[in-house]
Every structure is written in C-alpha cells, then in structure tokens.
Design an enzyme around this catalytic site. Structure first.
Site, PDB file in Angstrom:
ATOM      1  N   GLU A 204       0.805  -1.215   0.000  1.00  0.00           N
ATOM      2  CA  GLU A 204       0.000   0.000   0.000  1.00  0.00           C
ATOM      3  C   GLU A 204       0.839   1.265   0.000  1.00  0.00           C
ATOM      4  OE1 GLU A 204      -2.828  -0.404   3.147  1.00  0.00           O
ATOM      5  OE2 GLU A 204      -3.700  -2.215   2.295  1.00  0.00           O
ATOM      6  N   GLU A 297      -8.189  -0.249  14.053  1.00  0.00           N
ATOM      7  CA  GLU A 297      -8.997  -1.138  13.210  1.00  0.00           C
ATOM      8  C   GLU A 297      -8.616  -2.592  13.491  1.00  0.00           C
ATOM      9  OE1 GLU A 297      -8.896  -2.401   8.524  1.00  0.00           O
ATOM     10  OE2 GLU A 297      -8.521  -0.302   9.022  1.00  0.00           O
ATOM     11  N   LYS A 349     -15.448  -1.715   2.520  1.00  0.00           N
ATOM     12  CA  LYS A 349     -14.721  -2.189   1.341  1.00  0.00           C
ATOM     13  C   LYS A 349     -15.748  -2.758   0.370  1.00  0.00           C
ATOM     14  CE  LYS A 349     -10.443  -3.441   3.786  1.00  0.00           C
ATOM     15  NZ  LYS A 349      -9.645  -4.576   4.318  1.00  0.00           N
ATOM     16  N   ARG A 378      -8.264  -1.706  -1.065  1.00  0.00           N
ATOM     17  CA  ARG A 378      -7.699  -3.013  -0.727  1.00  0.00           C
ATOM     18  C   ARG A 378      -6.212  -2.970  -1.055  1.00  0.00           C
ATOM     19  NH1 ARG A 378     -11.604  -6.912   0.736  1.00  0.00           N
ATOM     20  NH2 ARG A 378      -9.799  -7.701   1.877  1.00  0.00           N
ATOM     21  N   SER A 379      -5.477  -3.956  -0.579  1.00  0.00           N
ATOM     22  CA  SER A 379      -4.033  -3.968  -0.849  1.00  0.00           C
ATOM     23  C   SER A 379      -3.742  -4.210  -2.322  1.00  0.00           C
ATOM     24  CB  SER A 379      -3.334  -5.016   0.018  1.00  0.00           C
ATOM     25  OG  SER A 379      -3.924  -6.284  -0.158  1.00  0.00           O
ATOM     26  N   LYS A 400      -9.563   5.531   3.783  1.00  0.00           N
ATOM     27  CA  LYS A 400      -8.303   4.813   3.971  1.00  0.00           C
ATOM     28  C   LYS A 400      -7.873   4.311   2.604  1.00  0.00           C
ATOM     29  CE  LYS A 400      -6.491   0.631   6.139  1.00  0.00           C
ATOM     30  NZ  LYS A 400      -6.826  -0.564   6.917  1.00  0.00           N
TER      31      LYS A 400
END
Length: 437
Positions: A204, A297, A349, A378-379, A400
């Site tokens: 990320e 988280e 997500k 997402r990654s 995020k």
C-alpha cells in the site's frame, strides 16, 4: 432512454500483478467502466472472490470464470434494464447469484457490474458520480488515513501490526491535509535513511523496515510528524482537542496473528509473546494511553466477540474502534455488532459485499446507530478511483487509501483534489469532527 445495451468484462492486472475483473457497461447514451480491487488479509466472512484455480495460469489466480459470468449470464439478464435503476440492477444481480456469499457468480463479477452501471448512470444524467449517488448534500471531503509504515501481512519484516497510519485532523481543507501527509511521508523516509533502515515500500505504499519492536514503529511515525514540522496529538487529546494537527491510526489486522486453537494472540514476527483476549485489550489500552492514537482497526480477531466487547468497554469512549474483518461491510454482521455493543465504526470495502446498494445500506445502518464509516481500498488496487467518489457521496468523513506513493493509491487522493476543486466553496473538511469519540 438509458437502457443497458451491453455488459462486457475482461481480465486485467491489479497493483500486485494479479488478475482482476474490469467491466464496461454501454447504453445508447452513456458508458461506465469499473475495475475491482482485491485484498491480501481477507476476512473469512467476506463475499467470495471467484478465482479460476488453474495453477498453471497466473498461479491459479485467474478470473476468467468471473469474466465469463459477466459476459454471458449477467449480460443477458441486464440487457434492456434502465441503467439509472441501481437498486433494481443490484437486486437482479443478487437474484442471479442466489447464494449468501456470492459464490456462484463471484463478488468480483457482481461488483464490477454494479459500479460500472452506477458510472454509466452518472454519465447519462450529466452528474459527477459523487453527486449522482449522494445528491445535493454530498460535500464532505474525507480525512485520510495514510498508511506510512507497514508490517504484518503487508510486508516482509519483523513488525506484527499491519498498518501504522497518520490522520491530519488540524486543517481546514482536504488539500492542506494532503500536503501535511505527503510532507510527513517524506520526513519518515529521510528519518529511516538516517538510521540505516530500508525505505522499500509494501503493497500500500508505506515503508516496511526491519525494526526491533512494534513500539519502535509507532515511535518512528511520531518522530517523523515532528520532523516535518507538525504537532502530533497527545494521548489525552481524544480526537484532536487542543493544538493537535496529526493523530495516529492503527490497523493491527489481529485476525492474522490470532491462534484460534490456543485462543491467543501470538506476536509471531517480533517478541513471540502470547496474549489472551483480556491481555490484548489491555495492551491496546496501554498504547492508547502512551501514544496519540485516535483509531484502531481490527484490534481483536474477527470472531473474538468477547475480546471486542472487552476492548470496546475499555477504550471505546475515547478511541475509534473500526471493524473490518469483524463486519466485512455486511449489514447483518454490523447489526449483530450493534446489538452486542462492540466497536463504534465500520470499514467499508466495496468488494467485501459485492454491490453498491449493499455498500450504501451498510453505511446508512452505521450512521443511524452512531457508528462512523471509513471508506477503504484493498491492498491489491487498480487505477479505478470510485471509492473517492463514494466517500464524498456518503459524507463518510474518512477514507483509507494507502500511503503517499504508488500511483494506484495516489489516483484516489488526486480524485479527491478534483472533487474539492469542483465543489469549490461548498467543500467541507471535517478534521477532528469526523470522529465520534
């Protein structure tokens, strides 16, 4: 009339070089395209991402089955429908699949179609996607959670916890907050170099150095904030009261180091210590007292409901406790969490649930029950920036989407800059008010 004429999918590659699904939706007067992300640390309750499983092609990660489902079954079913009827489209997709976890057609197939339809609908109406989804009151730019230091499943190093993030709260505009994050990112890079540590980045875009402990990781981030000329909050700031400009957010991804057989949290990469649920909650309580942490988280494992309750009772009044693997963008899981009074925030997500409508329903349920919602990447990402539009559309207040490197991450940040420009004087940046602690 904005009638769907064709739905076409293809296999493309994501930011990790793995196949993913991209979908085009055509009407007589408009077009929409969406690409689907993929996670590395995935919750067991997520909707199913359909993969081909042929080890000789893309190591079994091909998505041609999902692509074929779009080009045949889904295309045939949606042709002739109005692209502006999003709920009807998503209901049709769910009926076609017919399983509780989208295992028949694949959540990656359904999501690509759902988002592409929304984009085609927005183009037909002449509205930006955030306005098409959110209406005239969609004007809140999100506070970014910037993942500047990686560990856990996202990096090959000795850090147990997956993400150490900065949140620029003490600013009046998104663009100023973004500049703050970028400057801290570069300060951290310089700091790591000065200590002879690696500046290689993880999935990320955050740095992934080998460190002596998890504590060293968070202390480096705090040092970088000061080195960049900004003021980190203190543990007593509770959401940025006072002069704090930057707070810390964590994603330990605790499910990744939870041993369900032993019922212990095992720090496999660093100290090898093993903690009970109570001890893990006490660990986070101490960190929240020692460091300027505003958000954690997945502080507990996805099915450790007892641990989540202990953690919420201990620090839920002063720290945002975000459920990712716990809630998986699923309204039923979230409703259970609300009933049990665990957590106070949900990570959103889109590929965890599979359709835009279900995503919006989860956000609405969270807001109605006093939970915050954090829109997330997402990654495994693509250049698709739909989540930036969704963040503004829903006035979520938080996003995020990675670090200040890798173009797949920057695409979302840059899209938010464009939206801020488009909103002009209407744009709001919530800062510390994005939190309810």
């Amino acid at each position: 009339m904005p009638i769907i004429r064709k739905v076409l999918a293809r296999q493309i590659l994501d930011s990790r070089g793995n196949p993913t699904v991209e979908v085009d939706v055509y009407t007589e007067n408009s077009f929409g395209r969406a690409a689907v992300p993929s996670g590395a640390s995935t919750g067991i309750h997520e909707a199913v991402e359909l993969r081909d499983g042929d080890a000789g092609i893309y190591l079994g990660k091909g998505v041609l089955k999902a692509v074929d489902n779009v080009n045949t079954v889904i295309n045939d079913a949606l042709k002739g429908m109005l692209v502006t009827e999003q709920e009807e489209i998503d209901e049709a997709l769910l009926a076609l699949d017919g399983t509780p976890n989208k295992s028949k057609l694949g959540a990656n197939a359904l999501l690509g179609v759902s988002l592409a339809c929304a984009k085609a609908g927005a183009e037909y109406t002449g509205l930006p996607l955030f306005r098409y989804i959110g209406g005239t009151m969609a004007n809140t730019l999100p506070v970014p959670m910037m993942n500047v230091l990686n560990g856990g499943a996202h990096a090959d190093n000795t850090v147990d916890f997956q993400e150490f993030m900065i949140m620029p709260i003490g600013f009046s505009s998104y663009s100023d907050a973004l500049r703050c994050g970028a400057e801290i990112f570069h300060a951290l890079k310089s700091l790591l170099k000065s200590k002879g540590l690696s500046t290689a980045v993880g999935d990320e875009g955050g740095f992934a150095p080998n460190l002596r402990s998890n504590e060293e990781a968070i202390e480096l981030v705090i040092e970088a904030i000061g080195k960049a000329g900004y003021k980190a909050g203190s543990p007593t700031d509770k959401g940025g009261l006072g002069e704090a400009q930057v707070m810390i957010a964590l994603d330990p991804a605790s499910s990744e180091f939870y041993d369900s057989a032993k019922k212990r949290y095992v720090f496999k990469k660093s100290s090898k210590q093993e903690l009970t649920s109570l001890e893990m909650a006490e660990y986070w309580e101490k960190w929240a007292s020692d460091y300027p942490i505003i958000s954690i988280e997945d502080g507990m494992a996805e099915d450790d409901w007892e641990g989540w309750k202990i953690l919420t009772d201990k620090i839920g009044s002063r720290v945002q406790l975000v459920g990712d693997d716990l809630f998986v963008t699923n309204s039923k899981r979230l409703a259970e969490g609300i009933e049990r009074r665990v957590g106070n925030s949900i990570l959103i997500k889109v590929n965890q649930i599979g359709t835009l409508t279900e995503t919006l329903q989860a956000i609405d349920l969270a807001k109605r029950n006093g939970y915050t919602a954090v829109i997330s990447h997402r990654s495994g990402e693509t250049e698709d920036s739909t989540i930036a539009q969704i963040a503004v559309a829903t006035n979520a207040g938080q996003i995020k989407t990675g670090s200040m490197s890798r173009s797949d991450r920057m695409a979302k940040y840059n899209e938010l800059l464009r939206i801020e420009e488009e909103l002009c004087g209407q744009a709001k940046y919530p800062g510390a008010s994005a939190f309810r602690v």
